[in-house]
Every structure is written in C-alpha cells, then in structure tokens.
Design an enzyme around this catalytic site. Sequence first.
Site, short mmCIF file in Angstrom:
data_model
loop_
_atom_site.label_atom_id
_atom_site.label_comp_id
_atom_site.label_asym_id
_atom_site.label_seq_id
_atom_site.Cartn_x
_atom_site.Cartn_y
_atom_site.Cartn_z
N GLY A 1 0.82 -1.22 0.00
CA GLY A 1 0.00 0.00 0.00
C GLY A 1 0.85 1.26 0.00
O GLY A 1 0.53 2.24 0.68
N SER B 1 1.10 -3.50 5.30
CA SER B 1 1.49 -3.63 6.70
C SER B 1 1.97 -2.28 7.22
O SER B 1 2.97 -1.75 6.74
CB SER B 1 2.61 -4.66 6.80
OG SER B 1 3.33 -4.45 7.99
N LYS C 1 5.25 22.18 -10.68
CA LYS C 1 6.64 21.96 -11.10
C LYS C 1 6.78 22.23 -12.59
O LYS C 1 6.07 21.63 -13.40
CB LYS C 1 7.02 20.50 -10.77
CG LYS C 1 8.41 20.11 -11.27
CD LYS C 1 8.77 18.69 -10.89
CE LYS C 1 10.05 18.25 -11.57
NZ LYS C 1 10.34 16.82 -11.39
N PRO D 1 13.47 22.15 -18.64
CA PRO D 1 12.06 22.55 -18.52
C PRO D 1 11.11 21.50 -19.08
O PRO D 1 11.48 20.74 -19.97
CB PRO D 1 12.00 23.80 -19.40
CG PRO D 1 13.02 23.54 -20.48
CD PRO D 1 14.09 22.66 -19.87
N THR E 1 11.32 9.85 -12.27
CA THR E 1 10.63 8.97 -13.22
C THR E 1 9.89 7.79 -12.60
O THR E 1 9.16 7.09 -13.30
CB THR E 1 11.65 8.44 -14.24
OG1 THR E 1 12.86 8.10 -13.57
CG2 THR E 1 11.93 9.48 -15.30
P1 FAD Z 1 6.78 1.14 -0.98
O1 FAD Z 1 6.45 2.55 -0.74
O2 FAD Z 1 8.00 0.59 -0.33
O3 FAD Z 1 5.53 0.28 -0.55
C1 FAD Z 1 5.62 -1.11 -0.30
C2 FAD Z 1 4.35 -1.59 0.37
O4 FAD Z 1 4.43 -3.00 0.53
C3 FAD Z 1 4.13 -1.00 1.75
O5 FAD Z 1 2.76 -0.69 1.92
C4 FAD Z 1 4.52 -2.13 2.68
O6 FAD Z 1 3.85 -2.07 3.91
C5 FAD Z 1 4.05 -3.32 1.85
N1 FAD Z 1 4.71 -4.56 2.26
C6 FAD Z 1 6.01 -4.89 2.11
N2 FAD Z 1 6.23 -6.10 2.67
C7 FAD Z 1 5.03 -6.54 3.15
C8 FAD Z 1 4.62 -7.71 3.83
N3 FAD Z 1 5.47 -8.69 4.15
N4 FAD Z 1 3.33 -7.81 4.19
C9 FAD Z 1 2.45 -6.84 3.88
N5 FAD Z 1 2.79 -5.70 3.25
C10 FAD Z 1 4.07 -5.56 2.89
N6 FAD Z 1 9.75 8.64 -7.46
C11 FAD Z 1 9.34 9.72 -8.15
O7 FAD Z 1 8.54 9.58 -9.07
N7 FAD Z 1 9.79 10.96 -7.83
C12 FAD Z 1 10.72 11.17 -6.87
O8 FAD Z 1 11.07 12.31 -6.60
C13 FAD Z 1 11.23 10.04 -6.19
N8 FAD Z 1 12.19 10.17 -5.24
C14 FAD Z 1 12.70 9.03 -4.66
C15 FAD Z 1 13.79 9.13 -3.79
C16 FAD Z 1 14.37 7.99 -3.25
C17 FAD Z 1 15.57 8.09 -2.37
C18 FAD Z 1 13.80 6.71 -3.52
C19 FAD Z 1 14.37 5.47 -2.88
C20 FAD Z 1 12.71 6.61 -4.35
C21 FAD Z 1 12.18 7.75 -4.94
N9 FAD Z 1 11.12 7.67 -5.83
C22 FAD Z 1 10.69 8.77 -6.51
C23 FAD Z 1 10.47 6.39 -6.06
C24 FAD Z 1 9.15 6.34 -5.29
O9 FAD Z 1 9.40 6.57 -3.91
C25 FAD Z 1 8.48 5.00 -5.48
O10 FAD Z 1 8.39 4.71 -6.83
C26 FAD Z 1 7.09 5.02 -4.90
O11 FAD Z 1 7.10 5.47 -3.60
C27 FAD Z 1 6.47 3.66 -4.98
O12 FAD Z 1 6.95 2.80 -3.99
P2 FAD Z 1 6.24 1.40 -3.85
O13 FAD Z 1 4.80 1.60 -3.60
O14 FAD Z 1 6.64 0.52 -4.99
O15 FAD Z 1 6.97 0.78 -2.56
#
Ligand code: FAD
Length: 512
Positions: A15, A41, A80, A98, A346
Amino acid sequence: MQVGNRVRRVVILGGGTAGWMTATALAKTFGPRVSITLLESEEIGTVGVGEATIPTIHWFNELIGLDESDFLRATKASFKLGIEFVDWARPGHRYFHPFGQYGIALPGVPFHQRWLKACRDGLGLPLSDFSLATRLASQNRFAKPAGGAQSILSTLGYAFHFDASLYARHLRSLAEAGGVTRIEGKLSTVERDGESGFVSALLTEAGDRLDGDLFVDCSGFRALLIEGEMQAGYEDWSHWLPCDRAAAVPCERMDKTTPYTRSTARAAGWQWRIPLQHRTGNGYVYASEFVSDDEAAATLLANLDGAALGDPQLLRFKAGRRRRTWIGNVVAIGLSSGFLEPLESTSIHLIQSSIAKLLTLFPDRDCDPGLALQFDRLIAADLDEIRDFLILHYHATSDKPEPLWNHCRHMALPDTLIEKQEHYRRSGRLMLGANELFREASWLAVLNGQGVLAEDYSPLADALDPATNRAQLEQIAGVVTRAASHLPMHDDVIAQAISASDALSPADAVNG
Ligand code: FAD
C-alpha cells in the site's frame, strides 16, 4: 467467447504509492465487475519518499477523475515546471531542464535546428532564452499551458511536487470509496497452484486469506512475489549508475515556493530540494563506495534552506530492473519491478506506465504468456531509455576530480547512448524512438546543459534565409521575456487553486 474465464479477483500486495495507484486505477476502470483487495502492513510501512513528478501524471489523474484542487489541498502539492541542475556540468554551472517546448513551432524545420543555424549566423542567445518555463521558474512564476500552437503559453508543461504519504492517503480514500478492500497485516505465506505454478492466495500472519486470480506485487524493494516467489532475476546497472543510497530529511518551508525541483551535484552524488506548501523535501543520493553514511547525512544537514524537521532517513537501493516483471499471474509494479534513481523523477511515471500497460494487456484467468512477454518488452524498453538519459547527466561533466565523477566520465556507455550523443554532436539530430518518454526538448536541455554541443545543423535548415531566421528567433525570445513578466507568482497560483473548489463555479450557480 470465454467471458466465464475473466479475472474477477485482483489482490495487490503493498500500500505504497504503487499499490494505491494500481488499486485506484483498477477500481475506476473495472468497477464492481472485479473485486480488488489490497494487503499492506503499517508495521513495515512505505518507502516514504517520491515527491516529484513529470507531466505524464496528468494522464493518471484524468484516468481516476482526480479533482486538481482537492488533490493540491490534500497532498500539500506545489507546481513543477522542471528541474534546475546546479554544479552538474562543472562546478559553478547551472542549467534548467524545462517541461514543455523550446520556441514556437514554425513550419518545415524543427525549432532547435533553426536555433543551431542562427547561432552559426551570429545569434548570441542561449537555448534557455526560448523556454517560457525556464524564464518563469527563474522568477518564481507559474502558468499552465493555454491557447493554440502559435501562443507562447501553449509551449508550457507542468507536473507536481507532493507529500508522498499524503498522496498515498488521498488515493486510499478514493480507492476505498471505489470499492477496494484494504487488509492490514503482514504476509506470511504465498499459496501456489501445484500444476500451473500460479499464485492462488496470500495468507497473513493474523490468519487472513486473500484468494485471487491475478496478483500485483507492489511490495516495494522487497519484491516478495515477483522475486521471492517467481524468482524473476535482477539486471544490475550499478556500473552505470553507482549511487546506491539516499539520506532524506524534510525541512521548514522556504519563503517562496519555487515551481521547480533543484538538483545540486555533490562530491559523491547529488542533493534534491522539493518545495511543498508546508515543508521542503531534501535528500542526498550518493554512492556508498565514495562516502560514508555519516558524512552523507552531515552534508545533507549542512545544505538545507530551513531547519531540519527530523533526523535523516537512510534508504538503500540498487539501480537496475527485474529481468521479468510479469510471470504467470504475478505482475510487478513500482519499486518491486526495478529502480532508477530519482534524478529525473521517473518512478511514479513508471508506475503509471505499468498500470497503463496492465490495463491494455489485462488478461483472462489463464494469463496468456504472450501478454506477459509483451508487458516485459515494453517495460524493459521504458527503463532502458530512461537509464540512458540519467547516465548522460553523470557522464558529460568536466572539472570534477572526485572519484564518483571520474568513474562516470570514463565509464563505457551503453551503445544506445553513444549513438544519441554522436548524432547530436554531428548534426544536431535527436534520434528518438516513437515511444521514448523524454522527447526533443528534454534531450536538448540536458545535452546542451551538460556541455554536449552540436557541431553542425541539419541540411534542412540551409533553406532558411539567415537574416529572417535570426530576426524570427529574436522576436520569439522577446515574446518569452514579455509573456513571463505578465504571468502570476507561483504562490499566488497555489493559493488560488486550493481555494478554487470552495467557490461556487459558474456551472454550480446555473444548476442551483
Ligand atoms: P513502498 O512505498 O515501499 O511500498 C511497499 C508496500 O508494501 C508498503 O505498503 C509495505 O507495507 C508493503 N509490504 C512490504 N512487505 C510486506 C509484507 N510482508 N506484508 C504486507 N505488506 C508488505 N519517485 C518519483 O517519481 N519521484 C521522486 O522524486 C522520487 N524520489 C525518490 C527518492 C528515493 C531516495 C527513492 C528510494 C525513491 C524515490 N522515488 C521517486 C520512487 C518512489 O518513492 C516510489 O516509486 C514510490 O514510492 C512507490 O513505492 P512502492 O509503492 O513501490 O513501494
């Protein structure tokens, strides 16, 4: 027709931004015909960063019917217009990438070829003088694109900065209102069908059981289904993109909210500054081979524009992509599918790109492997192309003696990037594929910004009369300057936008 074989139950693991974007999009698209359950979680939490976007975000917002004023209010967003790169090409240098276009489209010859020719004919104006977005950003002004192709306002493009946790919360409220069921808990067991190898259910530590036909892995870097279960494999790109950690910390907001992200090169990486309504997001993305975590955190804290609002959070990652992103009935979206550092913001784009592809290729219960193959091909192409664009920033630099920059200046480049750089150098030609995310204006901004200059222009521009061409360009630069001075300040546009839906619209007034 095999309507009986349709996917009826989708289970999303995770999530974060990826999980809630996927849930909202599927709920909006399929309505009650497909039941959607999301497992997350709170104890594990989300990555908690990811606050800058690019203009493709508008596609997603339209898909889910997002009200822009509600969204700006709920996520404390700002607008932005692009990214300012400080000390990237060399120390003391800055340039702006830009959104939108340079100049105004004139028939026959691309604008930048007109500019290259005019420079040969004595024009002394840099490319940035032809970008209204760049001019607005430098004055903290903002406007949305408007008007027909001949209007300078039509050359603008924009995206948002937003608070990542508020964004996930906002999407969650939309998704739940659209019928998505959320289960709080930790995954304990993945049940597989012995014959097909398909995942049949997720079981939680608390004993919940989530049966599904299709499973979307949004579990972040853990990649619990696509890697943990399906063993997709990972293609490691750290030799090209050596940054593997980030320290992130918010600080107090600035006096004026800038309508752009700032990226400042540092000894072992770069620092982002993302302005929001209530605070500024900051992070130092660095290569752990060249700087310690403590030193990186100290550098970050020493370079904030306001008081830190907490301790730096450490994040670890490895640049690259999953070798396969759809196996059997498991599709990976978000960080589980691969990671490219946030230099050009991205990742959220890649989430929505995966969602768009999943919708187009949405399978029946048997999950035709041909669909998975096509999904993999398209996602791989997306990531490969963005990778090359990022590498360009690191590679084309000078006067930076630190080990990271030395490594990047001398590393062997992907052939695809060598080809793009060489064509531009030789003739100012931009050799882009039809589906590439970054288009002419982006490549022009970064090639020129990083000091990769065209030595010639296309023969097409030979037909232009030098004096007329120069005069036309000078006129366009004048239009950019004059237009900018009439456009509103960014903070005023935000204030107006977040109060917009409080006011009665003309349509509301008419309809009573
Ligand atoms: P997460 O946010 O990690 O979510 C994972 C989910 O899985 C969580 O809800 C967690 O609870 C759940 N989960 C994991 N294991 C379990 C389990 N065992 N049981 C139940 N649930 C579980 N993107 C941009 O587009 N622009 C930006 O400026 C940008 N800056 C960034 C900077 C950094 C340093 C990093 C690392 C990333 C950045 N990103 C950026 C990328 C962006 O943060 C992610 O693409 C976005 O947040 C999506 O993350 P996600 O949902 O895939 O993973």
